[in-house]
Write a protein that holds these residues in place. Structure first.
Motif, PDB file in Angstrom:
ATOM      1  N   PHE A  89      96.619  -3.911   8.050  1.00 47.30           N
ATOM      2  CA  PHE A  89      97.719  -2.951   8.094  1.00 47.30           C
ATOM      3  C   PHE A  89      99.042  -3.659   7.834  1.00 47.30           C
ATOM      4  O   PHE A  89      99.874  -3.170   7.062  1.00 47.30           O
ATOM      5  CB  PHE A  89      97.729  -2.240   9.447  1.00 47.30           C
ATOM      6  N   SER A 115      91.980  -4.902  11.538  1.00 43.71           N
ATOM      7  CA  SER A 115      92.869  -3.923  10.918  1.00 43.71           C
ATOM      8  C   SER A 115      94.325  -4.282  11.172  1.00 43.71           C
ATOM      9  O   SER A 115      95.192  -3.860  10.417  1.00 43.71           O
ATOM     10  CB  SER A 115      92.552  -2.529  11.418  1.00 43.71           C
ATOM     11  N   ASN A 164      96.102   9.857   1.008  1.00 44.62           N
ATOM     12  CA  ASN A 164      97.038   8.938   0.371  1.00 44.62           C
ATOM     13  C   ASN A 164      97.404   9.389  -1.030  1.00 44.62           C
ATOM     14  O   ASN A 164      98.570   9.322  -1.430  1.00 44.62           O
ATOM     15  CB  ASN A 164      96.416   7.540   0.294  1.00 44.62           C
ATOM     16  N   VAL A 189      90.995   9.292   4.028  1.00 50.35           N
ATOM     17  CA  VAL A 189      92.227   8.510   3.924  1.00 50.35           C
ATOM     18  C   VAL A 189      92.658   8.387   2.465  1.00 50.35           C
ATOM     19  O   VAL A 189      93.848   8.532   2.137  1.00 50.35           O
ATOM     20  CB  VAL A 189      92.032   7.113   4.563  1.00 50.35           C
ATOM     21  N   GLY A 240      97.570   7.145   7.686  1.00 52.01           N
ATOM     22  CA  GLY A 240      97.468   6.440   6.419  1.00 52.01           C
ATOM     23  C   GLY A 240      98.386   7.035   5.374  1.00 52.01           C
ATOM     24  O   GLY A 240      99.075   6.308   4.649  1.00 52.01           O
ATOM     25  N   ALA A 256      93.227   8.845  11.107  1.00 53.37           N
ATOM     26  CA  ALA A 256      93.324   7.822  10.068  1.00 53.37           C
ATOM     27  C   ALA A 256      94.011   8.374   8.828  1.00 53.37           C
ATOM     28  O   ALA A 256      94.877   7.714   8.245  1.00 53.37           O
ATOM     29  CB  ALA A 256      91.935   7.304   9.721  1.00 53.37           C
ATOM     30  N   SER A 313      98.920   3.594   3.583  1.00 55.06           N
ATOM     31  CA  SER A 313      97.978   2.499   3.793  1.00 55.06           C
ATOM     32  C   SER A 313      96.573   3.064   3.963  1.00 55.06           C
ATOM     33  O   SER A 313      96.395   4.198   4.405  1.00 55.06           O
ATOM     34  CB  SER A 313      98.375   1.671   5.009  1.00 55.06           C
ATOM     35  N   VAL A 314      95.576   2.270   3.606  1.00 51.42           N
ATOM     36  CA  VAL A 314      94.195   2.689   3.779  1.00 51.42           C
ATOM     37  C   VAL A 314      93.531   1.988   4.959  1.00 51.42           C
ATOM     38  O   VAL A 314      92.472   2.401   5.405  1.00 51.42           O
ATOM     39  CB  VAL A 314      93.341   2.449   2.513  1.00 51.42           C
ATOM     40  N   SER A 315      94.167   0.950   5.482  1.00 54.03           N
ATOM     41  CA  SER A 315      93.519   0.218   6.562  1.00 54.03           C
ATOM     42  C   SER A 315      93.517   1.001   7.877  1.00 54.03           C
ATOM     43  O   SER A 315      92.858   0.593   8.825  1.00 54.03           O
ATOM     44  CB  SER A 315      94.194  -1.135   6.766  1.00 54.03           C
ATOM     45  N   THR A 316      94.222   2.132   7.928  1.00 50.57           N
ATOM     46  CA  THR A 316      94.145   2.955   9.135  1.00 50.57           C
ATOM     47  C   THR A 316      92.717   3.431   9.375  1.00 50.57           C
ATOM     48  O   THR A 316      92.345   3.715  10.509  1.00 50.57           O
ATOM     49  CB  THR A 316      95.074   4.164   9.022  1.00 50.57           C
TER      50      THR A 316
END
Lengths: 475, 475
Positions: free
Chosen positions: B182, B178, B456, B452, B423, B419, B428-431
């Motif tokens: 990220f 991640s 977002n 997430v 996020g 997350a 971001s979605v990688s959280t």
């Protein structure tokens, strides 16, 4: 307006994800039923060895011959793994016909039949499924442009293909994040973060739907990982074991090299040999039937099959290889009540042959896997399991000599082996995340990543990747 | 020759990873010691309220005033989060001075002092640490070009920066995969798979070293996740709970919007107000000291602090929020023997105030977190925990009415909240993967990703991201 970074066609990605998940799930269901039918047939024919042999071999031979014949009669584009061709398309070459929707039915039927023969012939679902997903995306894209009468640009088509590939991987393994990463690594050399987002969205819809259907079908009580593993989070592995994980990575890399070499050599040899070459060109179903007959004869359970747990399906193989108990320890207490048939906790017994031991069985399985048709996953898991079982045998009370004793857990090595071998064969590191997502267990992530990096370093030094190798031979 | 896709400068990436991991670890160690000293001081002064108040407030005020003064006296470039500036650099703007190594020492000292005051002032380590990592990478790059007398091209510099950012994230959380994702999501809009590989390699070296040092320092028995959580893999959550996860995502998205708005408004207001604006421009240490004094007064444990578990450090906050037992259930059995001080299983009691209940404490914590300086993580986890605890209260025996009862696990919601909030704030979605890697638990990945995505979608519709917002205000 924009619905965040996914863009205005989020509904399109949603439909793609849900559709592919449904297809993947239905396919798995039919494969399981066909596999059960084979097992039932094999049990019902009684104890006559000839009948047993015929029921064991004829069933997969008939299935694969039918699938090849059926697919071939409709279109020549439905065979093969799919990923090398998609890579070619994404690099800019026009292969219009390859994504035509008319191939879709043939490919679904062909893939289902071939995978149903999976207890004897190992074939991967991944590549063909990514191809299927791309076909659907191309078709949906054409449908949309004809509805909104908009000019369809090449750029948007490629965007869709990238998302479709992520969906394909995600709906096979129920793994949204690694689906995106794996498809990026395998397919492209540059990409936009916008594509990554779109893939992420579509893959999540797909993976969620895929797991949801398993709950609706009462296979699982709730949404959980595909191969749930009960590995410990508190003390996943001892620090010196990192060294063994790195060694495992090196072993997997070396075996992947051997595998890649054999695979290319075999592909070329079959093409160049006068007999097989002509057979392959003129009568593909017969050729497939002969190959399957040969393999099924080798895996015949009362024969050599008893040495390779051939009665287990592909999924059962993986579940048994990821079992968190040490087989070696279990085998010492065989006197305990045998668990009921169908209980996943009893699958390990298939690997325990009275005269050949677990290790012999695993080695045999590996040798056959290496010489057989391409199937990265169980081979890598088996390498890792063998490595882990040997370590558990060498260090029965764990590695540390003082303090609490933590026995070695061979399934952690099976995870690392699966990731390292498939990563080395395909030149990708995201397989480390893939095994984590598929088992719902993340505590081993660091040693698994290390093993994958080492295996990749070795394979990339000596051999072209599986997909590149296929492209080379086909040229 | 190439050592696989990482390229010929793998030794460079290795050194970068190991170096940043060591710095990150040493920093954590010093922060912990300084924090312990504060706690000891606070306990030793006895029961005089005035002394208690002074010891609680003066310590962080002195630390932060010193850090700001020290850093400011050396260079004006050592303050701030770092990520907005790095984003600007990567987009092509020259900010040569910003990556100069002479800022490095000032930033390390400043960050350490500020984070040591972390029990009262919440500040993130992530942004500054990514800045530090980039400085080191730029310096190493210069060193190399002077040694091998090679022309240093802009392209290679940017490649190094991307890898450095991945290392920065990975060595803060011990999360290699991640970390890469990220940094890609936050920093760039297009990138090469080659960069992804290099980042992956460097981040793995960094994360491994970071966890390895924790073992050598006897903090942990073996390499394991940073915030080990004992969540169940068998039955992580019930299917209808997915709905609550999505609602949590919407709540986090809405709160993230409010947070982003407040943060921008506050930044602008402080700048425009005549008094604070002048103070900020002429006497930054005094300004910082006043802000910290105000916050520390609010978090004073015998005062309002008792409503917000202010005696816990940042890490303890997260550990207690990810505790897999329901606080609500624990609070009903308070008569049980209190665990010893320092036992992480007793941390939850800090949230259990006799008159205000757990919910009141959490709400208060949230309100303060929202009005306070930026710190995504504990805020999001607290939102999720509150949501989960309320659900556990509403459905004490789980959701399903027949069959086995599975109680709701609030820590799963804490994961999703952390997350989703971070996020949404950072776009971001990688959280989602980050919380999985940081806790070593992956079974919740699908609902977390859903939360997430929803958060977002909401945040991206109504507010610019945290980093973009900072850039807007600074212009």
């Amino acid at each position: 307006g924009l619905l965040f970074r996914v863009g205005e066609d989020w509904y399109f990605l949603f439909v793609l994800g849900v559709l592919m998940a449904t297809i993947s799930f239905m396919m798995d269901l039919i494969i399981f039923r066909l596999y059960e039918a084979h097992r039932w047939l094999y049990q019902e024919v009684g104890d006559y060895l000839v009948l047993k042999y015929l029921s064991w071999t004829i069933y997969p031979v008939a299935l694969t011959a039918f699938s090849t014949g059926f697919a071939n009669s409709i279109t020549p584009h439905s065979g093969g793994s799919g990923i090398p061709e998609l890579k070619t398309i994404l690099s800019g070459v026009e292969l219009e016909e390859y994504l035509a929707i008319k191939n879709f039915g043939a490919k679904v039927v062909g893939l289902t039949c071939t995978l149903s023969a999976g207890s004897t012939v190992f074939l991967g679902k991944l590549g063909p499924f990514v191809h299927l997903s791309s076909m659907v995306a191309a078709y949906l894209g054409k449908m949309r442009t004809s509805v909104i009468r908009e000019y369809e640009d090449k750029f948007k088509q490629n965007e869709m293909l990238v998302a479709a590939q992520a969906v394909g991987v995600a709906t096979v393994f129920g793994a949204p994040i690694s689906g995106v990463l794996f498809s990026i690594e395998v397919m492209s050399s540059h990409f936009a973060v916008r594509d990554y987002w779109r893939g992420f969205f579509a893959a999540t819809c797909g993976a969620f739907m895929f797991r949801l259907l398993a709950v609706f079908n009462s296979e699982q009580e709730t949404i959980a990982a595909l191969f749930k593993s009960d590995l410990k989070i508190d003390f996943p592995f001892d620090l010196p074991e990192t060294f063994f994980f790195v060694i495992l990575g090196a072993i997997c890399g070396a075996i992947a090299c051997a595998y890649l070499f054999c695979q290319r050599w075999l592909l070329a040899a079959v093409k160049e040999n006068r007999l097989t070459g002509r057979l392959l060109a003129t009568d593909k179903p017969l050729y497939t039937a002969l190959v399957v007959l040969l393999l099924a004869s080798i895996t015949f359970p009362p024969g050599l099959g008893q040495l390779m747990a051939s009665r287990l399906s592909m999924k059962e193989h993986l579940i048994s290889l990821f079992d968190n108990r040490s087989w070696f320890v279990l085998a010492q207490n065989v006197s305990m009540a045998a668990p009921q048939l169908g209980d996943p906790r009893g699958l390990w017994q298939e690997w325990c042959h009275p005269s050949a031991t677990i290790f012999g069985t695993l080695v045999f399985f590996l040798v056959l896997g290496l010489l057989s048709l391409p199937v990265p996953n169980p081979t890598g898991a088996a390498i890792g399991r063998l490595h882990g079982e040997v370590l558990a045998l060498l260090f029965p009370h764990g590695i540390r000599t003082e303090g609490t004793a933590y026995p070695i857990v061979p399934s952690g090595y099976a995870l690392a082996g699966a990731a390292a071998f498939s990563g080395a064969v395909t030149y990708s590191v995201s397989t480390a995340l893939l095994v984590c997502e598929a088992t719902g267990h993340m505590a081993h992530v660091l040693p698994v990543v290390l093993a994958v990096l080492v295996a990749n370093a070795i394979a990339q030094k000596w051999q072209p990747s599986f997909y590149d190798g296929t492209i080379i031979v086909k040229k």
